[in-house]
Design a protein around this motif. Structure first.
Motif: not given
Ligand code: TRP
Ligand code: AMP
Length: 337
Positions: A42, A137, A45, A40, A145, A7-9, A129, A110, A151, A133
């Protein structure tokens, strides 16, 4: 044995750049050989910093089209979806926010970096946030991940939140949430800015010259490489701490030309910047060309993109809802039938 899941985004704020590609997206494309992938945009976010509602949806579509153009294969092993289309993210995000100690969130690098930039106007969402996140996940019970180096801390926090949830509301034999593992590749995990080799390449850098966006046209890529920061030393080398720009640019060349570090070190040892920069620019332009072509093709058929995102939403929703129900039950909520 069932295939493992990742899973990643990526946040759809502004344009995706070479750091996103080499630190995240390109790895996902490779990982499809071995994993089922849930990827996905995000977009929840994306509003943790001031945002423009007239471009939010467009940026989300753009990001989705880039995933597809880079080689994410939604016909076989991968699912791509929009975070805000699966309401379980917000809901589990809240539940996790409530079990996360405030000081864990205040320690996030961050948050500290971005909060300083926003001064007194900083929203509470920026602080919370990482709990969202964690929800992103944990909803999908992934095995791994894959993310860039920046991250790592958020992934560690996600693991701490998992322990806390399982300790408070689960039993050792029946944990509520599955513990995820980060997957951070050494190469490409931290691509640096073109204008300052000590800062990571980032969408939020005010200077567009600091990054190469995946959709930049060839002339712009050439211009950015031409103007990028270098040093006066002769010859090019990896790993000299006094020459961070040199290391970063050689790494970019290595990754975009798919060569080994040794081969690049030998090829470039005697080169000057005047010879290396056009070579680097050309390699980036050629490396991005097929992605850009595919991107424009995909954007020419919005119906296709819509259908991909709808299928993604259905698949993601089914899994996410199951996990959410389990957490709500464990925390003492009733679930209406
Ligand atoms: N926070 C991540 C970023 O700024 C993006 C992100 C949001 C993410 N949810 C996540 C990455 C879940 C991995 C899994 O890069
Ligand atoms: P973001 O743009 O912050 O949403 O990041 C999305 C993904 O790209 C995450 O996995 C990040 O770790 C990765 N990423 C962002 N910037 C860089 C960078 N400069 N180098 C390597 N990976 C990065």
């Amino acid at each position: 044995m069932a295939r493992q899941r990742i899973l990643s985004g990526i946040q759809p704020t502004g344009d995706l750049h070479l750091g996103n590609y080499l630190g995240a997206l390109r790895n996902w494309v490779d990982l499809q050989k071995d994993y089922d992938c849930f990827l996905f945009m995000a977009d929840l976010h994306a509003i943790t910093v001031p945002h423009d509602p007239t471009v939010l949806a467009e940026n989300t579509y753009k990001t989705a089209a880039i995933y597809l153009a880079a080689g994410i294969d939604v016909d076989t092993v991968s699912t791509i979806f929009v975070q805000s289309h699966v309401t379980a993210h917000s809901e589990l995000g809240w539940l996790l926010t409530c079990i996360t100690p405030l000081n864990w969130l205040q320690d996030m690098v961050q948050f500290k970096e971005k909060a300083i930039r926003q001064g007194e106007k900083v929203g509470a969402g920026l602080l919370c946030y990482p709990a969202l996140q964690a929800a992103d996940i944990l909803l999908y019970e992934p095995d791994k991940v894959p993310v860039g180096e920046d991250q790592k801390q958020h992934l560690e926090l996600t693991r701490d939140i998992t322990i806390r949830m399982n300790d408070q509301f689960g039993t050792p034999d029946d944990p509520v949430l599955k513990m995820p593992e980060p997957m951070i590749r050494k190469e490409g995990a931290r691509i640096m800015s073109l204008t300052d080799g000590s800062k990571k390449m980032s969408k939020s850098d005010p200077s567009d010259l600091s990054r190469i966006n995946l959709l930049d046209p060839p002339e712009l890529i050439q211009k950015k490489v031409k103007k990028c920061k270098t040093d006066p030393a002769r010859g090019l080398e990896f790993d000299n701490p006094d020459r961070p720009e040199c290391h970063n640019l050689l790494s970019l060349y290595m990754l975009m030309s798919n060569q080994t570090k040794k081969a690049v070190a030998e090829e470039c040892r005697e080169m000057g910047w005047g010879q290396f920069k056009p070579l680097l620019a050309e390699t980036i332009v050629e490396g991005l060309r097929p992605i850009q072509e595919k991107y424009h093709e995909i954007r020419g058929d919005e119906g296709y993109l819509e259908s991909v995102l709808q299928r993604g939403q259905e698949k993601a929703n089914a899994i996410a809802h199951q996990t959410l129900s389990k957490v709500k039950q464990a925390m003492g909520y009733t679930i209406p039938s």
